[in-house]
Design a protein around this motif. Structure first.
Motif, PDB file in Angstrom:
ATOM      1  N   VAL A   1     -13.788   2.196  20.708  1.00  0.00           N
ATOM      2  CA  VAL A   1     -12.990   1.519  19.692  1.00  0.00           C
ATOM      3  C   VAL A   1     -12.789   2.429  18.485  1.00  0.00           C
ATOM      4  O   VAL A   1     -11.683   2.546  17.945  1.00  0.00           O
TER       5      VAL A   1
ATOM      6  N   PHE B   1     -10.305   5.078  19.338  1.00  0.00           N
ATOM      7  CA  PHE B   1      -8.944   4.542  19.331  1.00  0.00           C
ATOM      8  C   PHE B   1      -8.421   4.407  17.898  1.00  0.00           C
ATOM      9  O   PHE B   1      -7.262   4.732  17.610  1.00  0.00           O
ATOM     10  N   ILE B   2      -9.249   3.911  16.980  1.00  0.00           N
ATOM     11  CA  ILE B   2      -8.824   3.742  15.585  1.00  0.00           C
ATOM     12  C   ILE B   2      -8.507   5.090  14.953  1.00  0.00           C
ATOM     13  O   ILE B   2      -7.528   5.237  14.220  1.00  0.00           O
TER      14      ILE B   2
ATOM     15  N   ALA C   1      -5.211   6.216  16.311  1.00  0.00           N
ATOM     16  CA  ALA C   1      -4.112   5.356  15.880  1.00  0.00           C
ATOM     17  C   ALA C   1      -3.616   5.737  14.486  1.00  0.00           C
ATOM     18  O   ALA C   1      -2.458   5.494  14.153  1.00  0.00           O
TER      19      ALA C   1
ATOM     20  N   ILE D   1       1.678   2.933  17.809  1.00  0.00           N
ATOM     21  CA  ILE D   1       0.750   2.148  18.631  1.00  0.00           C
ATOM     22  C   ILE D   1       0.562   0.746  18.051  1.00  0.00           C
ATOM     23  O   ILE D   1       0.329  -0.206  18.795  1.00  0.00           O
ATOM     24  N   PHE D   2       0.713   0.581  16.744  1.00  0.00           N
ATOM     25  CA  PHE D   2       0.432  -0.702  16.101  1.00  0.00           C
ATOM     26  C   PHE D   2       1.284  -1.857  16.628  1.00  0.00           C
ATOM     27  O   PHE D   2       0.746  -2.938  16.874  1.00  0.00           O
TER      28      PHE D   2
ATOM     29  N   LEU E   1       2.600  -2.150  19.575  1.00  0.00           N
ATOM     30  CA  LEU E   1       2.141  -2.398  20.946  1.00  0.00           C
ATOM     31  C   LEU E   1       0.826  -3.173  20.946  1.00  0.00           C
ATOM     32  O   LEU E   1       0.640  -4.105  21.725  1.00  0.00           O
ATOM     33  N   VAL E   2      -0.082  -2.796  20.064  1.00  0.00           N
ATOM     34  CA  VAL E   2      -1.361  -3.490  19.972  1.00  0.00           C
ATOM     35  C   VAL E   2      -1.150  -4.924  19.493  1.00  0.00           C
ATOM     36  O   VAL E   2      -1.780  -5.864  20.000  1.00  0.00           O
ATOM     37  N   GLY E   3      -0.233  -5.118  18.552  1.00  0.00           N
ATOM     38  CA  GLY E   3       0.052  -6.460  18.059  1.00  0.00           C
ATOM     39  C   GLY E   3       0.651  -7.357  19.137  1.00  0.00           C
ATOM     40  O   GLY E   3       0.238  -8.512  19.316  1.00  0.00           O
TER      41      GLY E   3
ATOM     42  N   LEU F   1       0.484  -6.930  22.432  1.00  0.00           N
ATOM     43  CA  LEU F   1      -0.516  -7.121  23.477  1.00  0.00           C
ATOM     44  C   LEU F   1      -1.591  -8.119  23.037  1.00  0.00           C
ATOM     45  O   LEU F   1      -2.001  -8.984  23.821  1.00  0.00           O
ATOM     46  N   GLY F   2      -2.024  -8.021  21.781  1.00  0.00           N
ATOM     47  CA  GLY F   2      -3.007  -8.975  21.270  1.00  0.00           C
ATOM     48  C   GLY F   2      -2.460 -10.394  21.242  1.00  0.00           C
ATOM     49  O   GLY F   2      -3.162 -11.352  21.592  1.00  0.00           O
TER      50      GLY F   2
END
Length: 82
Positions: A4, A7-8, A11, A17-18, A20-22, A24-25
């Motif tokens: 983690v 990854f941070i 990022a 990436i943000f 995509l992460v949002g 996906l979350g």
């Protein structure tokens, strides 16, 4: 935790990436919510008080579907009460 933190750190250099992460979350949280909701109430009952088993009132030949393909019925189903 090492994955983690790695990854941070990565990022910060790649801001694309943000979103995509949002997304996906949001999708994962929606899937978890729906699975918990379906696990707690797997059946659909619209009216718990009057008739728990409405399918037992349907006679042979009554049309109860919204769409019928290659089927002909003599009568049409009407809801007698709400």
């Amino acid at each position: 935790m090492g994955g983690v933190m790695n990854f941070i750190r990565q990022a910060k250099n790649k801001p694309e990436i943000f979103p995509l992460v949002g997304i996906l979350g949001f999708a994962v949280s929606g899937a978890i919510f729906m699975s918990v909701h379906q696990a707690r109430a797997p059946d659909v009952v619209w009216n718990h008080k009057d008739n728990k088993y409405p399918w037992q009132e349907i006679r042979d030949g009554e049309q109860v579907k919204l769409t019928t393909i290659n089927q002909k019925y003599d009568s049409r189903w009407n809801r007698s009460h709400w």
